[in-house]
Design a protein around this motif. Structure first.
Motif, mmCIF file in Angstrom:
data_model
loop_
_atom_site.group_PDB
_atom_site.id
_atom_site.type_symbol
_atom_site.label_atom_id
_atom_site.label_comp_id
_atom_site.label_asym_id
_atom_site.label_seq_id
_atom_site.Cartn_x
_atom_site.Cartn_y
_atom_site.Cartn_z
ATOM 1 N N ALA A 50 -74.159 79.501 -39.336
ATOM 2 C CA ALA A 50 -75.603 79.131 -40.170
ATOM 3 C C ALA A 50 -75.353 79.787 -41.519
ATOM 4 O O ALA A 50 -75.956 79.120 -42.278
ATOM 5 N N LYS A 51 -74.878 81.052 -41.664
ATOM 6 C CA LYS A 51 -75.013 81.447 -42.915
ATOM 7 C C LYS A 51 -74.104 80.850 -43.877
ATOM 8 O O LYS A 51 -74.914 80.637 -44.860
ATOM 9 N N GLU A 76 -79.766 67.849 -46.576
ATOM 10 C CA GLU A 76 -79.720 69.390 -46.423
ATOM 11 C C GLU A 76 -80.770 70.089 -45.382
ATOM 12 O O GLU A 76 -80.196 70.923 -44.720
ATOM 13 N N VAL A 107 -79.182 72.240 -42.065
ATOM 14 C CA VAL A 107 -79.433 73.427 -41.861
ATOM 15 C C VAL A 107 -80.014 73.748 -40.617
ATOM 16 O O VAL A 107 -79.907 74.585 -39.813
ATOM 17 N N TRP A 154 -90.319 74.027 -40.708
ATOM 18 C CA TRP A 154 -89.074 73.259 -41.128
ATOM 19 C C TRP A 154 -89.327 71.626 -40.800
ATOM 20 O O TRP A 154 -88.920 70.728 -41.511
ATOM 21 N N TYR A 200 -78.752 75.718 -37.467
ATOM 22 C CA TYR A 200 -79.533 76.801 -36.816
ATOM 23 C C TYR A 200 -79.780 76.600 -35.326
ATOM 24 O O TYR A 200 -79.756 77.517 -34.618
ATOM 25 N N TYR A 245 -75.727 77.267 -44.664
ATOM 26 C CA TYR A 245 -76.765 77.473 -45.665
ATOM 27 C C TYR A 245 -76.562 77.772 -47.082
ATOM 28 O O TYR A 245 -77.307 76.957 -47.783
ATOM 29 N N TRP A 246 -75.761 78.501 -47.279
ATOM 30 C CA TRP A 246 -75.655 78.923 -48.574
ATOM 31 C C TRP A 246 -74.757 77.794 -49.324
ATOM 32 O O TRP A 246 -74.894 77.640 -50.594
ATOM 33 N N TYR A 305 -79.471 81.163 -35.333
ATOM 34 C CA TYR A 305 -80.293 81.521 -36.947
ATOM 35 C C TYR A 305 -79.333 82.474 -37.626
ATOM 36 O O TYR A 305 -79.188 82.528 -38.630
#
Length: 262
Positions: free
Chosen positions: A65-66, A47, A51, A11, A55, A69-70, A60
């Protein structure tokens, strides 16, 4: 559950590459040639930072986080689609006949992929995530098909992009091709090995970033004007000669017909 040291490393490496690419895009003036691609690159850094922060802050596997992220992925996907469309337009804009021929198939392909994504998400318990994932898969597949067709048209009709733009196309093609293969292999086990799936995607995208960075380490080459077969004066002279020849042919045809009917 937090990121592993390896995931932290990739990352961080990806963020550094995105920062370097963003600086080079605007320092070299590529944003004036490819504004939508430059917008896409500019979105990558916030972005990635956002993210990564989510996290580390919430974990995570957290709900925050989910969803973050999406949602961020959906924004970046829209920008990527626009960047690819820009490449298609720039490649074919000097050949309006070719662009007019391929424009409708491209629109139909994009519409079909969106319909597929919507149908895939309709019966899912998480429609937003399912739709975004289906759009990503469809976009990667569509990019591979479109760029392959673009390369074929470039060879067939001798319409193509500059050297820097070719590297942009290559980067998109490499990443999307890897994603298509990765999605096909990981479809059954993606949820179990989601971490590794994301890590592989990040590494493949870092490879695309390097492809984009290398040509920007030097000043951009000047744009070459599209080839012209004839100048305006030459075209006018040739057209006049053709019309004169046609006039003579018509007169000779009339003379022959009159002589036969006498």
């Amino acid at each position: 559950m937090n990121l592993s040291p390896f995931q932290n490393f990739i990352w961080i490496a990806g963020t550094v590459l995105k920062l370097l690419l963003c600086v080079l895009v605007f320092a070299r003036g590529l944003h004036r040639r490819l504004p939508l691609f430059s917008l896409y690159i500019a979105l990558l850094l916030p972005e990635a930072v956002g993210v990564h922060w989510v996290y580390r802050h919430w974990g995570y596997t957290s709900q925050a986080a989910k969803y973050f992220y999406w949602m961020s992925l959906g924004i970046v996907l829209c920008a990527r689609a626009l960047a690819v469309a820009e490449l298609c337009w720039r490649s074919l804009r000097d050949s309006p006949a070719v662009w007019g021929t391929v424009r409708k198939p491209l629109v139909l392909l994009a519409s079909a992929l969106l319909v597929y994504a919507a149908v895939s998400a309709a019966s899912n318990r998480s429609p937003m995530i399912a739709f975004t994932l289906a759009v990503e898969r469809s976009l990667d597949f569509g990019i591979v098909v479109i760029l392959a067709a673009l390369a074929g048209l470039g060879v067939r009709y001798k319409v193509w992009l500059g050297q820097t733009e070719k590297k942009v196309v290559l980067g998109f093609a490499v990443y999307s091709a890897f994603q298509v293969v990765n999605d096909a292999l990981m479809e059954k086990w993606m949820m179990q090995y989601f971490r590794w799936w994301v890590s592989a995607s990040v590494i493949s995208f870092d490879a695309a970033l390097l492809i984009w960075i290398v040509p920007l380490l030097r000043p951009l080459p000047p744009l070459t004007p599209p080839p012209t077969l004839f100048s305006q004066e030459e075209s006018t002279a040739i057209l006049a000669q053709i019309l004169e020849q046609l006039r003579r042919i018509v007169q000779e045809t009339k003379r022959v017909l009159r002589s036969r009917w006498k």
